[in-house]
Structure formats: C-alpha cells, structure tokens
Design an enzyme around this catalytic site. Sequence first.
Site, PDB file in Angstrom:
ATOM      1  N   ASP A 116      15.054   5.226   1.143  1.00 40.09           N
ATOM      2  CA  ASP A 116      16.285   5.522   0.414  1.00 40.09           C
ATOM      3  C   ASP A 116      16.021   6.453  -0.767  1.00 40.09           C
ATOM      4  OD1 ASP A 116      19.252   4.294  -0.262  1.00 40.09           O
ATOM      5  OD2 ASP A 116      18.130   4.713  -2.089  1.00 40.09           O
ATOM      6  N   TYR A 163      17.508  11.929  -7.499  1.00 39.54           N
ATOM      7  CA  TYR A 163      16.125  11.492  -7.788  1.00 39.54           C
ATOM      8  C   TYR A 163      15.137  12.670  -7.826  1.00 39.54           C
ATOM      9  CZ  TYR A 163      18.087   6.989  -6.172  1.00 39.54           C
ATOM     10  OH  TYR A 163      18.878   5.892  -5.967  1.00 39.54           O
ATOM     11  N   LYS A 178      21.890  10.674  -0.987  1.00 41.29           N
ATOM     12  CA  LYS A 178      23.204  10.512  -1.630  1.00 41.29           C
ATOM     13  C   LYS A 178      23.621  11.821  -2.286  1.00 41.29           C
ATOM     14  CE  LYS A 178      21.384   5.973  -2.782  1.00 41.29           C
ATOM     15  NZ  LYS A 178      19.983   6.194  -3.203  1.00 41.29           N
ATOM     16  N   HIS A 191      27.204   9.066  -4.195  1.00 38.43           N
ATOM     17  CA  HIS A 191      26.351   8.288  -5.105  1.00 38.43           C
ATOM     18  C   HIS A 191      27.140   7.431  -6.102  1.00 38.43           C
ATOM     19  CE1 HIS A 191      22.017   8.389  -6.815  1.00 38.43           C
ATOM     20  NE2 HIS A 191      22.577   7.233  -7.052  1.00 38.43           N
TER      21      HIS A 191
END
Length: 271
Positions: A43, A48, A73, A106
């Site tokens: 994930d 990120y 996301k 997200h």
Amino acid sequence: MQNIKFHNNVEMPLVGLGVYKIEDEMMDQVIESAYANGYRHFDTAQMYHNEKSLGRACKRLNVPREELLITTKIDNLNQGYEKTLKSFKQSCQDLQVDYVDQLLIHWPGQNPQRTAETWKAFEKLYEERLVRVIGLSNFTLKHIAIIEKTGNIKPMSNQIERNPLITQSELIPALQTKNIVPIAWAPLRRGNFLSDVIIKIAEKYNKTPAQIVLRWNIESNVIVIPRSKNPIRQSENMEIFDFELTESEIEAINALHTGERTSFDPVTFDF
Ligand code: NAD
C-alpha cells in the site's frame, strides 16, 4: 492467508504491508523480506513519494505481476477529472505497472464537485481495466453519499484510521452493509497501541500485543496494512490466523475507544 472479496469479486489478502515513510534506500530489502514473509499486497500513495522505489523493489522480486497487489492513492492536489487521469498515468510509470490493483481517493476534502469529478475519472480507469478495484480513503458516510448520488459504479473499499482508540464502530458496519470493504490504516496506531487490556489478552494466547490488535481487526473482516521494515515484525504481523478472540475480549478492546486520531479528522479536514 485469508482473502476478502470486493463487490466485483476481486480478492485481496486480509494482511498487506503499508509502505508510508519507507525510504528509498530501504525499500528493496523491505519488500524482499515482506515477500519472503508472505506479503503480496503493498500500500503506497502519491503523497508518500515512494511509488518509484516501490515499483523498483517489486520488479526486483522478479515474480509474475499477477502475484502482487499494488494500491496507490490520488493525492488531493491531483483530484479533479483531468488531473486524476494524468497523475494516474504518472503513478503507473513510477510503479512500472500497466495496471494498479486498487486506486483510492486519498482524502475527501470538502468539495463535493471535486469528489464527483474525481470519481468519474476512477470509473473511466476501471472501465478501461487499468484499475481492478476503485475505492476511497478517509470518507465519512456524508462523503460517500456524494458518490452514491453522482456515480455509476459503487465504491469497493474505504481505507480509514482504525485501531483500539478509534474503533469506527458506526462507520464499519455501515460500510459493510453497503458492500464497501473497510481497510484499517494505522492499525497499530503508529506503534503506540499498548494497554493493559491488550497485554493481558496477548499473554493468554502467547501472542504479542500487535498480533492481538491485528487479529481484532480481521475478525471484523477489516483488512489491515501494518507497516514494518523489520523482517521479524513483518512475520509476526502475519501470524494471526491460528487463534480466535472471544466476544468479551473483542468488547474489552472496543471499550478502549476514546476517538483519538493520529491524524486529521475527515469531517473537517480540507485541502
Ligand atoms: P501502523 O499502525 O502500521 O504502525 C507502524 C509502526 O508500528 C511502525 O513504527 C512500526 O515500527 C510499528 N510496528 C510494526 N509492527 C509492529 C509489531 N509487531 N510490534 C510493535 N510495533 C510494530 O502505522 P502507519 O504506517 O501509519 O499505517 C499503516 C499503513 O497505512 C501506512 O504505511 C500506509 O500505507 C497507510 N496509511 C494510510 C493513510 C490514509 O490516509 N489512507 C494514512 C496513514 C497510513
């Protein structure tokens, strides 16, 4: 490993690996040990900034693409119809994949029109078979109602913060009634999940407190994506299929709820 089925019959393991904050130089070894420990679902998120490292690490495994499940996301800054499509293409390039297994919005934010347009783009990607599962993250029932009103395809998942301090006791059954699979992020409360109640239950089963918290999630059919770089903990977080909590133990963990979050509250969070 047990799987859960989404409403379009695609399956996903109950335990996956979260890779938030896993640095570029660590990613190859983290994914290699996770794969050796049985993890198949990873994930990540545009937010990120590690899709490239995850893509590289997955390639290095040298296994058939169908063996792995990759979630990413769409960042809030990339929401909206055109921006979602464009940023999805970039994510695929960075991840070195032709398709993504699960794509999530997200955060919902507070702009219903933007949510509806983003979902339209998700539907297009799903229809073009570029994404196998389209879902949400941090959506409340009010946010989900926007999609129910304006969309054609029902969301398949909703990834939400869930751990003993934020049990989501109303949202989870409501999602399950709608055939939306709940996924717990920060299932270990970012490493800060200890309580006497959990320690006592762990002693009874000869398990670790982390295993008790993860088991508590999966017994409600909630997917967990704990993060760990440590191969021993990665393995520990997988060893949760050989015992069962009693009803009163589940209730004792539920009673730890205070509503305290590790991050933003989606009811008010807007960016
Ligand atoms: P987490 O609850 O998974 O906790 C991670 C921490 O727990 C790490 O510090 C790790 O060292 C520790 N830990 C792991 N296994 C342990 C064990 N067996 N015993 C003791 N400590 C252990 O926190 P997280 O990373 O924030 O959440 C998991 C994943 O969820 C993320 O990596 C990310 O992929 C996803 N996520 C999604 C959102 C979202 O908005 N959708 C937000 C945050 C995180």
